[in-house]
Enzyme design. Structure first.
Site, PDB file in Angstrom:
ATOM      1  N   LYS A 235       1.668  -3.060   6.572  1.00  0.00           N
ATOM      2  CA  LYS A 235       2.146  -3.005   5.194  1.00  0.00           C
ATOM      3  C   LYS A 235       3.642  -2.693   5.138  1.00  0.00           C
ATOM      4  O   LYS A 235       4.363  -3.233   4.280  1.00  0.00           O
ATOM      5  CB  LYS A 235       1.355  -1.962   4.407  1.00  0.00           C
ATOM      6  CG  LYS A 235      -0.117  -2.309   4.202  1.00  0.00           C
ATOM      7  CD  LYS A 235      -0.298  -3.533   3.319  1.00  0.00           C
ATOM      8  CE  LYS A 235      -1.765  -3.742   2.929  1.00  0.00           C
ATOM      9  NZ  LYS A 235      -1.968  -4.904   2.038  1.00  0.00           N
TER      10      LYS A 235
ATOM     11  N   SER B 270       0.848  -1.185   0.000  1.00  0.00           N
ATOM     12  CA  SER B 270       0.000   0.000   0.000  1.00  0.00           C
ATOM     13  C   SER B 270       0.883   1.235   0.000  1.00  0.00           C
ATOM     14  O   SER B 270       2.013   1.208   0.507  1.00  0.00           O
ATOM     15  CB  SER B 270      -0.890   0.023   1.243  1.00  0.00           C
ATOM     16  OG  SER B 270      -1.510   1.290   1.411  1.00  0.00           O
TER      17      SER B 270
ATOM     18  N   TYR C  25      -2.417  -0.061  10.036  1.00  0.00           N
ATOM     19  CA  TYR C  25      -2.381  -0.522   8.645  1.00  0.00           C
ATOM     20  C   TYR C  25      -1.006  -0.251   8.040  1.00  0.00           C
ATOM     21  O   TYR C  25      -0.402  -1.119   7.391  1.00  0.00           O
ATOM     22  CB  TYR C  25      -3.477   0.199   7.870  1.00  0.00           C
ATOM     23  CG  TYR C  25      -3.612  -0.181   6.418  1.00  0.00           C
ATOM     24  CD1 TYR C  25      -4.277  -1.345   6.045  1.00  0.00           C
ATOM     25  CD2 TYR C  25      -3.108   0.646   5.415  1.00  0.00           C
ATOM     26  CE1 TYR C  25      -4.425  -1.690   4.705  1.00  0.00           C
ATOM     27  CE2 TYR C  25      -3.252   0.311   4.074  1.00  0.00           C
ATOM     28  CZ  TYR C  25      -3.914  -0.853   3.724  1.00  0.00           C
ATOM     29  OH  TYR C  25      -4.043  -1.185   2.396  1.00  0.00           O
TER      30      TYR C  25
END
Length: 269
Positions: free
Chosen positions: A173, A156, A169
């Protein structure tokens, strides 16, 4: 035309979105594909996760296009379920050459430091540990085939440029980057390449739901980070799938340990 004839691929999180598009792209190039996803709602998430009908729909689309596909319900937090999916690939199609670790989740705390323990644990367990589990399950089968292979992680732009409120998150990632680089070195002597793509805002169920849209509209600074210099609103899953197909092919035979950023220029700002 990219040619993956004779290759066998495993794609996680393939019931919809980037995973489904990738399965279709790989099959279009000639690969047989085993697609996996959940058959139940992931706890603690505020948007509907994949279901059985959606995964069956991916298989149907591949077969309607003339490809070969099989499916397995897999929670990537369970390595034994992943090993069963790998065994399915070997038994049904004769081996394993290509792996796309795509399964992921999203949640949007008010601030990173206010994330609940469940939000943190689910994120790390699915995105980071789930990818590690996928590799643990898949690499022995690729080695057994003796012809090398290609593994691609779906990352991402949150691992490239900071985004407020979703540190859990970004941490998951970003952790994949280190994992990818280590594996690329470890597996290079066996001709197994390990790379990563970092999509920007992509039109999937994970990003097009009320919770995600509220986050995009209200989280500090996020609107600026997600603004695209190129004159598009957001990318489509197929845009990401095309890059993954290329990384999975002999067209990228000497590329390993690489990160491709697919974001229409967003992280340049």
């Amino acid at each position: 035309m990219i040619d993956l004839s004779g290759r066998v691929a495993l794609v996680t999180g393939a019931a919809r979105g980037i995973g489904r598009a990738t399965a279709l792209c790989l099959a279009e190039a000639g690969a047989a594909v085993v697609v996996t996803d959940l058959d139940r709602q992931v706890e603690g998430l505020t948007y509907p996760t994949a279901d059985q009908d959606e995964l069956a729909g991916t298989v149907r689309l591949v077969e309607e296009a003339g490809g070969r596909a099989a499916s397995a319900f897999v929670d990537v937090r369970d390595v034994e379920q992943l090993r069963a999916a790998v065994a399915l690939a070997v038994d049904r199609f004769g081996g394993l050459d290509v792996v796309v670790a795509n399964a992921g989740v999203a949640s949007w705390p008010e601030m990173t430091w206010k994330a609940t323990e469940e939000q943190w644990r689910t994120m790390i367990d699915v995105v980071l540990t789930g990818t590690w589990n996928t590799v643990r399950a898949a690499v022995p089968a690729i080695l057994e085939g003796g012809r090398g292979g290609a593994i691609t992680f779906v990352g991402s732009t949150a691992a490239v440029k900071p985004m407020q409120t979703i540190g859990h998150y970004a941490a998951a990632k970003s952790g994949l980057v280190g994992l990818m680089k280590s594996l690329a070195l470890e597996l290079a002597p066996q001709w197994i390449r390990v790379n990563m793509v970092h999509p920007g805002g992509t039109a999937t169920d994970m990003t097009q739901n009320p919770a995600a849209e509220h986050w995009q509209a209200t989280a500090p600074g996020v609107g600026e980070v997600l603004r695209l210099p190129m004159p598009i609103h957001r990318m489509e899953p197929l845009d990401v799938a095309h890059a993954i197909r290329w990384l999975s092919s002999d067209e990228a035979r000497y590329m390993t340990g690489a990160q491709l950023v697919l974001d229409a220029g967003a992280t340049l700002q």
